[in-house]
Design an enzyme around this catalytic site. Structure first.
Site, mmCIF file in Angstrom:
data_model
loop_
_atom_site.group_PDB
_atom_site.id
_atom_site.type_symbol
_atom_site.label_atom_id
_atom_site.label_comp_id
_atom_site.label_asym_id
_atom_site.label_seq_id
_atom_site.Cartn_x
_atom_site.Cartn_y
_atom_site.Cartn_z
ATOM 1 N N GLU A 10 -1.385 -2.496 7.151
ATOM 2 C CA GLU A 10 -1.842 -3.866 7.398
ATOM 3 C C GLU A 10 -3.179 -4.067 6.705
ATOM 4 O O GLU A 10 -3.983 -3.142 6.598
ATOM 5 C CB GLU A 10 -2.016 -4.121 8.911
ATOM 6 C CG GLU A 10 -0.741 -4.120 9.723
ATOM 7 C CD GLU A 10 -0.011 -5.455 9.691
ATOM 8 O OE1 GLU A 10 -0.563 -6.433 9.152
ATOM 9 O OE2 GLU A 10 1.133 -5.507 10.215
ATOM 10 N N CYS A 11 -3.440 -5.289 6.291
ATOM 11 C CA CYS A 11 -4.738 -5.566 5.685
ATOM 12 C C CYS A 11 -5.815 -5.727 6.755
ATOM 13 O O CYS A 11 -7.009 -5.689 6.461
ATOM 14 C CB CYS A 11 -4.676 -6.816 4.818
ATOM 15 S SG CYS A 11 -4.127 -8.277 5.700
ATOM 16 N N GLY A 12 -5.378 -5.929 7.994
ATOM 17 C CA GLY A 12 -6.339 -6.063 9.094
ATOM 18 C C GLY A 12 -6.360 -7.449 9.697
ATOM 19 O O GLY A 12 -6.990 -7.662 10.736
ATOM 20 N N LEU A 13 -5.669 -8.392 9.097
ATOM 21 C CA LEU A 13 -5.663 -9.750 9.652
ATOM 22 C C LEU A 13 -4.943 -9.804 10.991
ATOM 23 O O LEU A 13 -5.285 -10.602 11.858
ATOM 24 C CB LEU A 13 -4.969 -10.720 8.691
ATOM 25 C CG LEU A 13 -5.567 -10.916 7.309
ATOM 26 C CD1 LEU A 13 -4.715 -11.883 6.507
ATOM 27 C CD2 LEU A 13 -6.982 -11.430 7.412
ATOM 28 N N TRP B 31 0.842 -1.213 0.000
ATOM 29 C CA TRP B 31 0.000 0.000 0.000
ATOM 30 C C TRP B 31 0.875 1.260 0.000
ATOM 31 O O TRP B 31 0.623 2.225 0.721
ATOM 32 C CB TRP B 31 -0.962 0.007 1.191
ATOM 33 C CG TRP B 31 -1.821 -1.215 1.241
ATOM 34 C CD1 TRP B 31 -2.921 -1.479 0.492
ATOM 35 C CD2 TRP B 31 -1.634 -2.354 2.098
ATOM 36 N NE1 TRP B 31 -3.415 -2.718 0.813
ATOM 37 C CE2 TRP B 31 -2.654 -3.278 1.792
ATOM 38 C CE3 TRP B 31 -0.704 -2.681 3.080
ATOM 39 C CZ2 TRP B 31 -2.767 -4.498 2.442
ATOM 40 C CZ3 TRP B 31 -0.806 -3.903 3.718
ATOM 41 C CH2 TRP B 31 -1.837 -4.792 3.399
#
Ligand code: SF4
Length: 278
Positions: free
Chosen positions: A271-274, A264
């Site tokens: 972070e993608c959120g995982l 990104w």
């Protein structure tokens, strides 16, 4: 508690845990772990203090063991209720390499957003040929075409958080409802978000136990093991891609850049959120 040797790996045999959230008082301030893996009070709705104390104790016991021993412990404790998620990074490939010996029947999955690199999907097939581990490609409800049509175009630039939520988080949430524990390849030295990752802890985002066998390893140590054991890896790593996610959101990095700076790039998103709490 007994000691045993499993597949050449020394592992402590712990008693089975109480089912998460089924004992003690839930939905209150309970104990968790701080960055020094000390027990502290945190907000963890949905899990009992007893479970958190048990996980903190297990994590401390496993901290000084090799990752193979952590994997063997996880497999012995959770059996078919254990799963592993991988984006086919070097850490994930290394864990699969060990898992193929220690617990080959473990369900391993990849979040196939529809935006992954062809090289990543080809690596999935190479791993299947090498280890007989068929990593399940878990997909969102919509194809990329359907998703982009519904939103008037791709969201990975306009709203990457929404895109990750729809194409990764919703999918892993669906998969993890079938399991009690999941394993990932995160390392503490990858980012500030990951610096506090215990070896074993409660994942309050997905309400399962999370196991990170490589939490206290370095990138150099991971690559030493990959080269030594001839573990398959993504050829894009040889082209400057260090951390590899979806194609539209990943770029090669130059010498001296942070290993996750190619994800990104140019946005505040890291972070993608995982692996983050929120
Ligand atoms: Fe979408 Fe990019 Fe997230 Fe992949 S990494 S799900 S393309 S925003």
């Amino acid at each position: 508690m007994q000691d045993c040797v499993s597949h050449g790996v020394f592992v402590q045999d712990f008693d089975p845990p109480p089912r998460s959230g089924t004992s003690g008082q839930c939905g209150q301030r309970v104990v968790g772990m701080d960055m020094g893996l000390n027990v502290v009070e945190v907000d963890s709705p949905g899990v009992s203090a007893e479970v958190l104390e048990d996980l903190a104790s297990a994590s401390r016991s496993l901290e000084g063991l090799e990752p193979q021993a952590v994997i063997a412990w996880a497999a012995a404790r959770y059996g078919q209720r254990l799963t592993m998620a991988t984006a086919f990074g070097p850490e994930g490939c290394l864990i699969i390499h060990w898992l193929a010996t220690v617990a080959p029947g473990t369900f391993v999955f990849n979040l196939d957003t529809g935006y992954q690199f062809p090289e990543t999907l080809e690596l999935r097939d190479r791993i299947a040929r090498r280890y007989g581990v068929e990593v399940s490609l878990e997909r969102p409800d919509t194809t990329v075409e359907e998703y982009e049509r519904a939103h008037g175009g791709p969201l990975h630039q306009a709203d990457p958080n929404r895109c990750c939520a729809d194409r990764k988080i919703a999918v892993i949430r669906r998969v993890l409802t079938r399991f009690d524990a999941w394993m990932s390849g995160i390392r503490r030295d990858q980012s500030a978000d990951r610096a506090a990752a215990p070896i074993v802890g409660w994942d309050s985002k997905f309400n399962v136990v999370k196991i990170s066998p490589l939490a206290n390893w370095t990138k150099a140590r991971v690559w030493d093991a990959i080269v030594r054991d001839d573990v398959p890896y993504n050829p894009l790593h040889g082209q400057g891609f260090i951390s590899i996610g979806c194609l539209p959101c990943t770029r090669a990095v130059t010498f001296g850049e942070d290993e996750r700076s190619g994800r990104w790039s140019g946005t505040a998103k890291t972070e993608c959120g995982l692996h983050s709490r929120d």
